[in-house]
Design a protein around this motif. Structure first.
Motif, PDB file in Angstrom:
ATOM      1  N   CYS A  40       0.855  -1.278   0.257  1.00  0.00           N
ATOM      2  CA  CYS A  40      -0.130  -0.084   0.125  1.00  0.00           C
ATOM      3  C   CYS A  40       0.831   0.857  -0.471  1.00  0.00           C
ATOM      4  O   CYS A  40       2.173   1.320   0.957  1.00  0.00           O
ATOM      5  CB  CYS A  40      -0.850   0.279   1.694  1.00  0.00           C
ATOM      6  N   HIS A  42       0.016   3.880   1.107  1.00  0.00           N
ATOM      7  CA  HIS A  42       0.234   5.166   2.526  1.00  0.00           C
ATOM      8  C   HIS A  42       0.739   4.468   3.697  1.00  0.00           C
ATOM      9  O   HIS A  42       1.038   4.671   4.275  1.00  0.00           O
ATOM     10  CB  HIS A  42      -1.718   4.928   2.950  1.00  0.00           C
ATOM     11  N   GLY A  43       0.908   3.337   3.404  1.00  0.00           N
ATOM     12  CA  GLY A  43       2.187   2.543   4.925  1.00  0.00           C
ATOM     13  C   GLY A  43       2.864   1.673   3.936  1.00  0.00           C
ATOM     14  O   GLY A  43       2.687   0.909   3.236  1.00  0.00           O
ATOM     15  N   GLN A  44       3.219   0.142   5.247  1.00  0.00           N
ATOM     16  CA  GLN A  44       3.806  -0.860   4.982  1.00  0.00           C
ATOM     17  C   GLN A  44       2.542  -2.406   4.506  1.00  0.00           C
ATOM     18  O   GLN A  44       3.113  -3.001   4.370  1.00  0.00           O
ATOM     19  CB  GLN A  44       5.048  -0.973   5.690  1.00  0.00           C
ATOM     20  N   ALA A  45       1.093  -1.598   4.251  1.00  0.00           N
ATOM     21  CA  ALA A  45       0.318  -3.052   4.236  1.00  0.00           C
ATOM     22  C   ALA A  45       0.876  -3.945   2.980  1.00  0.00           C
ATOM     23  O   ALA A  45       0.508  -3.466   2.201  1.00  0.00           O
ATOM     24  CB  ALA A  45      -0.828  -2.452   4.896  1.00  0.00           C
ATOM     25  N   CYS A  59      -7.409  -2.191   1.631  1.00  0.00           N
ATOM     26  CA  CYS A  59      -6.105  -2.155   2.351  1.00  0.00           C
ATOM     27  C   CYS A  59      -7.359  -2.633   3.963  1.00  0.00           C
ATOM     28  O   CYS A  59      -7.658  -1.437   3.837  1.00  0.00           O
ATOM     29  CB  CYS A  59      -5.136  -0.855   2.445  1.00  0.00           C
ATOM     30  N   LEU A  61      -5.142  -2.480   6.801  1.00  0.00           N
ATOM     31  CA  LEU A  61      -4.700  -1.536   7.725  1.00  0.00           C
ATOM     32  C   LEU A  61      -5.459  -0.060   8.072  1.00  0.00           C
ATOM     33  O   LEU A  61      -5.762  -0.242   9.260  1.00  0.00           O
ATOM     34  CB  LEU A  61      -3.404  -1.077   7.330  1.00  0.00           C
ATOM     35  N   PRO A  77      -6.735   6.991   2.550  1.00  0.00           N
ATOM     36  CA  PRO A  77      -5.774   7.502   3.101  1.00  0.00           C
ATOM     37  C   PRO A  77      -4.534   7.981   2.070  1.00  0.00           C
ATOM     38  O   PRO A  77      -4.020   8.349   2.233  1.00  0.00           O
ATOM     39  CB  PRO A  77      -5.716   7.213   4.900  1.00  0.00           C
TER      40      PRO A  77
HETATM   41  S1  FES Z   1      -1.190   1.214   4.941  1.00  0.00           S
HETATM   42 FE1  FES Z   1      -3.302   0.847   3.669  1.00  0.00          FE
HETATM   43  S2  FES Z   1      -4.614   2.268   4.044  1.00  0.00           S
HETATM   44 FE2  FES Z   1      -3.069   2.709   5.725  1.00  0.00          FE
END
Ligand code: FES
Length: 98
Positions: A40, A42-45, A59, A61, A77
């Motif tokens: 993702c 937005h982060g590491q998911a 996602c 997370l 986000p």
């Molecule tokens: S890590 Fe995917 S939406 Fe925040």
């Protein structure tokens, strides 16, 4: 050599594939197969752990959604698209073009 077989892909249940040093999320939707970067933006998911509805993957997370066909962001986000890869399906062989 194929990366996966079509018959091992379960409808709307994405899988993570490691190829050429990249983590790829591969999803079968109907008779089509799509591949996007698994991480993702937005982060590491890992997106392959997310839920699929139609051509959208969410996602797990924080809930950002991406279009499996294009990698485009569909909801916050996250604000940046993930890369989408061309997929070729020949008989039962699925190959992701990196
Ligand atoms: S890590 Fe995917 S939406 Fe925040």
């Amino acid at each position: 050599m194929s990366d996966l077989t079509f018959s091992q892909l379960v409808q709307s249940k994405p899988v993570r594939l490691e190829k050429s040093g990249k983590s790829i999320c591969v999803a079968r939707i109907g008779e089509e197969v799509f591949a996007i970067d698994d991480t993702c933006t937005h982060g590491q998911a890992s997106l392959s752990d997310g839920d699929v509805t139609g051509f959208r993957i969410e996602c797990w997370l924080h809930g950002a959604e991406f279009d499996l066909r294009t990698g485009e962001v569909l909801s916050l986000p996250a604000t940046e698209a993930v890369k989408a890869y061309k997929v070729s399906v020949i008989a039962d062989s699925v190959t992701i073009e990196i």
